[in-house]
Scaffold this motif. Structure first.
Motif, PDB file in Angstrom:
ATOM      1  N   ILE A 156       0.832  -1.209   0.000  1.00 45.91           N
ATOM      2  CA  ILE A 156       0.000   0.000   0.000  1.00 45.91           C
ATOM      3  C   ILE A 156       0.866   1.258   0.000  1.00 45.91           C
ATOM      4  CG2 ILE A 156      -1.626   1.352   1.409  1.00 45.91           C
ATOM      5  CD1 ILE A 156      -2.925  -1.270   2.231  1.00 45.91           C
ATOM      6  N   ARG A 157       2.034   1.180   0.631  1.00 47.60           N
ATOM      7  CA  ARG A 157       2.919   2.346   0.711  1.00 47.60           C
ATOM      8  C   ARG A 157       3.760   2.555  -0.554  1.00 47.60           C
ATOM      9  NH1 ARG A 157       3.974   4.677   5.825  1.00 47.60           N
ATOM     10  NH2 ARG A 157       5.912   5.428   4.928  1.00 47.60           N
ATOM     11  N   THR A 158       3.719   1.616  -1.504  1.00 43.46           N
ATOM     12  CA  THR A 158       4.502   1.781  -2.726  1.00 43.46           C
ATOM     13  C   THR A 158       3.836   2.790  -3.658  1.00 43.46           C
ATOM     14  OG1 THR A 158       3.353  -0.027  -3.882  1.00 43.46           O
ATOM     15  CG2 THR A 158       5.315  -0.598  -2.583  1.00 43.46           C
ATOM     16  N   ARG A 159       4.565   3.141  -4.717  1.00 40.33           N
ATOM     17  CA  ARG A 159       4.051   4.108  -5.679  1.00 40.33           C
ATOM     18  C   ARG A 159       3.545   3.445  -6.951  1.00 40.33           C
ATOM     19  NH1 ARG A 159       8.644   8.948  -5.282  1.00 40.33           N
ATOM     20  NH2 ARG A 159       8.335   9.397  -3.054  1.00 40.33           N
ATOM     21  N   GLN A 160       3.213   2.175  -6.859  1.00 43.80           N
ATOM     22  CA  GLN A 160       2.639   1.474  -7.993  1.00 43.80           C
ATOM     23  C   GLN A 160       1.238   2.014  -8.291  1.00 43.80           C
ATOM     24  OE1 GLN A 160       4.082  -0.764  -9.942  1.00 43.80           O
ATOM     25  NE2 GLN A 160       5.992  -0.849  -8.774  1.00 43.80           N
ATOM     26  N   ARG A 161       0.752   1.698  -9.479  1.00 40.63           N
ATOM     27  CA  ARG A 161      -0.605   2.103  -9.824  1.00 40.63           C
ATOM     28  C   ARG A 161      -1.602   1.524  -8.834  1.00 40.63           C
ATOM     29  NH1 ARG A 161      -0.701   1.308 -16.431  1.00 40.63           N
ATOM     30  NH2 ARG A 161       0.918   2.882 -16.909  1.00 40.63           N
ATOM     31  N   TRP A 166      -4.038  -2.759  -5.191  1.00 45.93           N
ATOM     32  CA  TRP A 166      -5.229  -3.384  -4.625  1.00 45.93           C
ATOM     33  C   TRP A 166      -5.430  -4.805  -5.134  1.00 45.93           C
ATOM     34  CZ3 TRP A 166      -6.613  -1.596  -0.312  1.00 45.93           C
ATOM     35  CH2 TRP A 166      -6.456  -0.245  -0.028  1.00 45.93           C
ATOM     36  N   LEU A 167      -4.891  -5.109  -6.308  1.00 44.34           N
ATOM     37  CA  LEU A 167      -4.915  -6.493  -6.782  1.00 44.34           C
ATOM     38  C   LEU A 167      -4.075  -7.374  -5.870  1.00 44.34           C
ATOM     39  CD1 LEU A 167      -5.614  -8.679  -8.858  1.00 44.34           C
ATOM     40  CD2 LEU A 167      -3.609  -7.926 -10.192  1.00 44.34           C
ATOM     41  N   PHE A 168      -2.862  -6.915  -5.527  1.00 41.79           N
ATOM     42  CA  PHE A 168      -1.998  -7.670  -4.621  1.00 41.79           C
ATOM     43  C   PHE A 168      -2.607  -7.756  -3.222  1.00 41.79           C
ATOM     44  CE2 PHE A 168       1.361  -7.048  -7.795  1.00 41.79           C
ATOM     45  CZ  PHE A 168       1.986  -8.287  -7.733  1.00 41.79           C
ATOM     46  N   VAL A 169      -3.244  -6.678  -2.785  1.00 39.40           N
ATOM     47  CA  VAL A 169      -3.905  -6.700  -1.470  1.00 39.40           C
ATOM     48  C   VAL A 169      -4.994  -7.772  -1.453  1.00 39.40           C
ATOM     49  CG1 VAL A 169      -5.421  -5.401   0.079  1.00 39.40           C
ATOM     50  CG2 VAL A 169      -3.385  -4.307  -0.872  1.00 39.40           C
ATOM     51  N   ALA A 170      -5.798  -7.836  -2.512  1.00 37.85           N
ATOM     52  CA  ALA A 170      -6.871  -8.832  -2.585  1.00 37.85           C
ATOM     53  C   ALA A 170      -6.304 -10.247  -2.608  1.00 37.85           C
ATOM     54  CB  ALA A 170      -7.721  -8.579  -3.826  1.00 37.85           C
ATOM     55  N   ILE A 171      -5.227 -10.456  -3.378  1.00 39.94           N
ATOM     56  CA  ILE A 171      -4.617 -11.790  -3.476  1.00 39.94           C
ATOM     57  C   ILE A 171      -4.061 -12.236  -2.126  1.00 39.94           C
ATOM     58  CG2 ILE A 171      -2.690 -13.091  -4.475  1.00 39.94           C
ATOM     59  CD1 ILE A 171      -3.083 -11.449  -7.040  1.00 39.94           C
TER      60      ILE A 171
END
Length: 249
Positions: A156-161, A166-171
């Motif tokens: 969440i703290r990264t500067r990715q899109r 949120w895709l990685f958070v869901a996974i």
């Protein structure tokens, strides 16, 4: 009020709110543990286990074994070394490294302490799926929530899109749920063990992240936190005091 003072004051209030949430989960865990020790969760445990058994099969056995391995000590240890390498060499985040170690390592010690405090026997003993020792709370569930939860925080703290984050958070969230479910399915834990592991892990994760944010704030912000809070709440305090004086006069 300066914008920096206002932002620092709001950040301080968020940290206080985090401590309040952690305190609520501590009370919830204590209530759950008491009910578990008094065997009040028997109906709940049997119902969930019955649902798991209804969907059992050889393919599902293999799937659940894979998920349970993703929450095992050896697997999380290997991933932890990778995370520490990324934090240290790529991100140069010394505080992140320190509190990652505190979160994951301290969580492991806390798991052992809680298991030996409550001394609940497992539904079954099976060394092949790391089902030995005491049952409450589930070590896989607690450890996976702390480890993958910390990864969620870092992502969440990264500067990715936004959609990538949120895709990685869901996974990762789904992975945490499946690891806990696998422990029930494979007969290593009661559902209440898994629930207890999630709650205990969330408490430790919240406290670790609050401490990390506090330290990072002190090291980066020129505004002292107590000073910022005083300036933020000063107008509110004066307003409340004036109204009280009006009604008491």
């Amino acid at each position: 009020m300066k914008k920096s003072d206002k932002m620092a004051g709001l950040a301080f209030l968020l940290l206080i709110a985090g401590l309040g949430i952690a305190a609520l989960f501590i009370v919830l865990f204590a209530e759950l543990a008491e009910e578990v020790m008094e065997k009040e969760f028997g109906l709940f445990d049997r119902a969930i286990i019955g649902l798991m058994e209804a969907g059992s099969g050889s393919t599902m056995d293999n799937v659940m074994f894979i998920f349970t391995e993703m929450g095992s000590v050896w697997f999380l240890t290997v991933l932890s070394i990778i995370v520490l390498a990324v934090l240290g060499f790529k991100m140069k985040d010394k505080w992140g490294m320190l509190f990652f170690i505190i979160a994951v390592g301290g969580g492991s010690l806390l798991t052992v302490l809680l298991k030996n405090l409550y001394i609940r026997e497992r539904p079954s003993i099976n060394p092949d799926i790391d089902a030995i020792g005491y049952s409450f709370p589930s070590g896989h569930s607690m450890g996976s929530l702390i480890f993958y939860g910390f990864l969620i925080y870092l992502i969440i703290r990264t500067r990715q899109r936004s959609w990538i984050r949120w895709l990685f958070v869901a996974i990762l969230t789904m992975l945490i749920v499946m690891i806990g479910s696998s422990r029930i399915y494979l007969g290593a834990h009661f559902p209440s063990d898994v629930l207890g592991g999630y709650i205990a892990g969330l408490i430790w994760l919240i406290l670790s992240l609050i401490a990390l944010e506090w330290i990072q704030w002190h090291s980066r912000s020129p505004v002292p936190p107590v000073h910022a809070l005083r300036k933020l709440l000063g107008p509110l305090y004066r307003t409340v005091r004036a109204k009280l004086a009006f009604f008491t006069d």
